[in-house]
Design a protein around this motif. Structure first.
Motif, PDB file in Angstrom:
ATOM      1  N   HIS A 139       0.814  -1.216   0.000  1.00  0.00           N
ATOM      2  CA  HIS A 139       0.000   0.000   0.000  1.00  0.00           C
ATOM      3  C   HIS A 139       0.844   1.262   0.000  1.00  0.00           C
ATOM      4  O   HIS A 139       0.333   2.357   0.290  1.00  0.00           O
ATOM      5  CB  HIS A 139      -1.017  -0.048   1.145  1.00  0.00           C
ATOM      6  CG  HIS A 139      -1.921  -1.233   1.014  1.00  0.00           C
ATOM      7  ND1 HIS A 139      -2.907  -1.310   0.061  1.00  0.00           N
ATOM      8  CD2 HIS A 139      -1.913  -2.438   1.642  1.00  0.00           C
ATOM      9  CE1 HIS A 139      -3.494  -2.490   0.134  1.00  0.00           C
ATOM     10  NE2 HIS A 139      -2.907  -3.205   1.075  1.00  0.00           N
ATOM     11  N   CYS A 159      -7.855  -1.427  -1.038  1.00  0.00           N
ATOM     12  CA  CYS A 159      -7.888  -0.665   0.217  1.00  0.00           C
ATOM     13  C   CYS A 159      -8.682   0.624   0.084  1.00  0.00           C
ATOM     14  O   CYS A 159      -8.940   1.296   1.075  1.00  0.00           O
ATOM     15  CB  CYS A 159      -6.471  -0.366   0.696  1.00  0.00           C
ATOM     16  SG  CYS A 159      -5.641   0.956  -0.228  1.00  0.00           S
ATOM     17  N   CYS A 178      -1.686   2.415  -5.295  1.00  0.00           N
ATOM     18  CA  CYS A 178      -0.885   1.540  -4.430  1.00  0.00           C
ATOM     19  C   CYS A 178      -0.042   0.590  -5.290  1.00  0.00           C
ATOM     20  O   CYS A 178      -0.443   0.196  -6.390  1.00  0.00           O
ATOM     21  CB  CYS A 178      -1.782   0.688  -3.536  1.00  0.00           C
ATOM     22  SG  CYS A 178      -2.691   1.612  -2.293  1.00  0.00           S
TER      23      CYS A 178
HETATM   24 ZN   LIG Z   1      -3.846  -0.075  -1.232  1.00  0.00          ZN
END
Ligand SMILES: [Zn+2]
Length: 336
Positions: A181, A193, A198
């Motif tokens: 991330h 997420c 990311c």
């Molecule tokens: Zn992420």
């Protein structure tokens, strides 16, 4: 490969009786696997089943109970030091609580370590799978004997674990090393997420396959086009080995994306080695040169000579590492 409902192999039965031993569990979105692991890191018994992804924690706990019974059958129960469990994060490794597993229903705020201890009547330690895998590679794999190395797993997502100054980095609540991330592209692809750009959203096996499907539909003449929606990363690697130009371009782009994230990790942790695991590392021989090229293009000069190698324990890094943590640090998050 489709997993058989319960698969059990038994090896070195005699050896298992005379050495300290622990059970490692690797809980994934597709498979849950258990292994009986001795102090040398050898998996002396193994069992696996398809994860009940929709049944909730109680169903998964029953699956783990069954797997533990199978692998434990080759030794007397008293010899088993405990159960080390690797699961996808984020999870609270200090408290033994899962905070939500994207691919499994109902795992938000579940005290999985305590529930398993009650069911199994054995000490249980819960660890992020990236951290557990780094420990496995440190003790028995590619990172043996090093004081500084970074493990990166690239499969459905991108995860990691770090050994720095001779210690396994766990961080607050055992959540260090969520390298997937890191933002690598502003306003980039949407990540699971919720953020954009990311590393995981661009370089995971999922992203690699998705990009392959998208491009195969656009390029006339690529052997990838015939696979349609079934196209996955392994097919791209096979086509690249046969010289397919689109597949080779996809592999080069994947290598560069991996290299971009690895350069960040080199600058952050100054490792002696970077270890690459997960399903995408099946194409390591194809990716390596492109990763190195990106490091030479973007890393500060003193960081450019750090070797990038493939994980030595393959798919067992997390399982073996989780069991090894039990043998070496048995009380880390036991509820007693
Ligand atoms: Zn992420």
């Amino acid at each position: 490969m489709t997993a058989p409902d319960h698969k059990l192999t038994r090896m070195e039965r005699g050896a298992a009786m005379t050495h300290p031993i622990a059970i490692g569990i690797d809980l994934g979105g597709t498979q849950v696997r258990a292994g009986l692991v001795d102090a040398s890191g050898a998996v002396v018994a193994h069992a696996a089943t398809r994860t009940d992804a929709t049944g909730g924690p109680q169903a998964v706990i029953e699956q783990i109970h069954q797997l533990v019974r199978e692998v434990a059958a080759v030794v007397v129960l008293e010899r088993i030091a405990g159960v080390g469990m690797a699961a996808p994060g984020p999870l609270d490794g200090d408290a033994g609580v899962t905070l939500g597993i994207p691919t499994l229903a109902g795992f938000s705020g579940v005290p999985l370590a305590r529930l398993l201890e009650e069911r199994l009547d054995l000490p249980v330690r819960l660890e992020n799978d990236g951290i557990a895998a780094a420990f496995g590679e440190w003790r028995f794999g590619a990172g043996r004997g090093l004081r500084n190395f970074v493990y990166v797993t690239v499969s459905t997502g991108v995860g990691g674990g770090i050994v720095a100054d001779g210690r396994l980095l766990r961080g607050r609540r055992g959540m260090a090393g969520h390298v997937g991330h890191m933002t690598i592209i502003r306003d980039g692809a949407l990540c699971a997420c919720g953020n954009r750009g990311c590393w995981e959203a661009h370089a995971s096996g999922t992203a690699f396959a998705r990009e392959g499907r998208r491009r195969a539909a656009m390029v006339v003449g690529s052997i990838l086009a015939a696979h349609g929606a079934a196209l996955d990363g392994q097919i791209v690697f096979e086509a690249a080995r046969k010289g397919d130009p689109l597949a080779r371009a996809l592999v080069a782009e994947e290598a560069q994306l991996l290299g971009i994230g690895i350069v960040n990790l080199l600058h952050l942790y100054s490792p002696e080695l970077v270890v690459l695991g997960g399903g995408v590392s099946n194409g390591f021989d194809l990716l390596h040169a492109g990763i190195v090229a990106q490091i030479h293009a973007a890393a500060l000069a003193p960081f450019r000579d750090v070797p990038i190698v493939r994980a030595a324990l393959g798919g067992n890094s997390g399982l073996v590492g989780a069991a090894a943590l039990i043998l070496e640090e048995p009380d880390a998050n036991s509820s007693q």
